[in-house]
Design a protein around this motif. Structure first.
Motif, mmCIF file in Angstrom:
data_model
loop_
_atom_site.group_PDB
_atom_site.id
_atom_site.type_symbol
_atom_site.label_atom_id
_atom_site.label_comp_id
_atom_site.label_asym_id
_atom_site.label_seq_id
_atom_site.Cartn_x
_atom_site.Cartn_y
_atom_site.Cartn_z
ATOM 1 N N THR A 84 36.486 -26.105 18.884
ATOM 2 C CA THR A 84 35.646 -25.262 19.740
ATOM 3 C C THR A 84 35.327 -23.974 18.990
ATOM 4 N N GLU A 85 34.440 -23.182 19.541
ATOM 5 C CA GLU A 85 34.115 -21.886 18.934
ATOM 6 C C GLU A 85 35.362 -21.004 18.872
ATOM 7 N N TRP A 86 36.165 -21.014 19.937
ATOM 8 C CA TRP A 86 37.392 -20.208 19.933
ATOM 9 C C TRP A 86 38.371 -20.680 18.862
ATOM 10 N N SER A 123 37.515 -21.939 16.008
ATOM 11 C CA SER A 123 36.926 -21.429 14.759
ATOM 12 C C SER A 123 37.207 -19.945 14.562
ATOM 13 N N LEU A 140 33.488 -27.930 23.492
ATOM 14 C CA LEU A 140 33.388 -28.244 22.067
ATOM 15 C C LEU A 140 32.169 -27.545 21.480
ATOM 16 N N ASN A 141 32.246 -27.235 20.180
ATOM 17 C CA ASN A 141 31.036 -26.807 19.476
ATOM 18 C C ASN A 141 30.451 -28.040 18.768
ATOM 19 N N GLU A 142 29.372 -27.848 18.024
ATOM 20 C CA GLU A 142 28.725 -29.001 17.367
ATOM 21 C C GLU A 142 29.667 -29.705 16.397
ATOM 22 N N THR A 143 30.467 -28.935 15.669
ATOM 23 C CA THR A 143 31.435 -29.542 14.748
ATOM 24 C C THR A 143 32.440 -30.385 15.521
ATOM 25 N N ARG A 149 31.981 -31.907 18.359
ATOM 26 C CA ARG A 149 31.324 -33.144 18.815
ATOM 27 C C ARG A 149 31.232 -34.157 17.672
ATOM 28 N N ARG A 186 36.980 -29.484 27.062
ATOM 29 C CA ARG A 186 36.955 -29.841 25.642
ATOM 30 C C ARG A 186 37.626 -31.193 25.398
#
Length: 192
Positions: free
Chosen positions: A12-14, A16, A28-31, A33, A59
């Motif tokens: 997720t962005e968090w 990262s 989730l972020n794109e990565t 997914r 998520r």
């Protein structure tokens, strides 16, 4: 023999940003997914699974839905017992922010965090329950890093004095005649 595949949700962005997520419902972020898609592809090629269970946090649900779409298995059950540790007041903060706000000994301050023992107890209770009610089945469980790691430490303390669980890693446990064995730990070869 009952086989349980424990998968940590995608990034997720968090994640990262190095922020504690806990029970904050971060998507989730794109990565993440893409990671979920990659492990779904791997699972499709490697072995058949009978049941797909997930934590109730988005998520994990999104990760499970992506995996399920790849392997042709819908989510059969959402279970709060495999949700992430509640991180209390530290949710949404980085290590640097925690040190700035509470000092370097912040871990020794009561900040509303769920106790590790409570997390590991609910994880082990879940595993024993799910193995008992689904004896001989192959069960995928999409969960969270702390929950998986603390559960492994409680279930198999000699093998796991410490743990680290990567996003979309798979850990496989087998239960036969009331004995648990770890067949695979924190494997992410689908991400390479």
């Amino acid at each position: 023999m009952t086989r349980i595949g424990l998968i940590r949700h995608g990034i997720t962005e968090w994640n990262s940003l190095g922020k504690a997520q806990g029970v904050s419902d971060i998507p989730l972020n794109e990565t993440g997914r893409k990671q979920a898609s990659d492990i779904g592809d791997r699972l499709l090629l490697e072995e058949r699974w009978d049941i797909l269970i997930t934590s109730d946090l988005s998520r994990a649900i999104e990760t499970a839905n992506i995996i399920g779409s790849k392997i042709g298995l819908p989510i059969s059950h959402i279970d709060k017992r495999v949700r992430e540790i509640n991180c209390g007041e530290i949710e949404g903060t980085t290590e640097e922010q925690r040190i700035k706000k509470w000092g370097s000994e912040w871990r020794n301050i009561e900040l509303g965090m769920e106790k590790f023992e409570d997390v590991s107890n609910r994880g082990v209770d879940f595993l024993n329950d799910i193995a008992c009610t689904n004896e001989g089945k192959r069960i995928l469980v999409v969960s969270h890093g702390a929950l998986i790691g603390l559960t492994l430490q409680k279930l198999l303390p000699q093998k796991f004095p410490q743990t680290y669980i990567d996003n979309t890693s798979i850990t496989i446990l087998n239960k036969k005649e009331d004995k648990w064995k770890c067949a695979l730990y924190n494997c992410t070869r689908h991400l390479n």
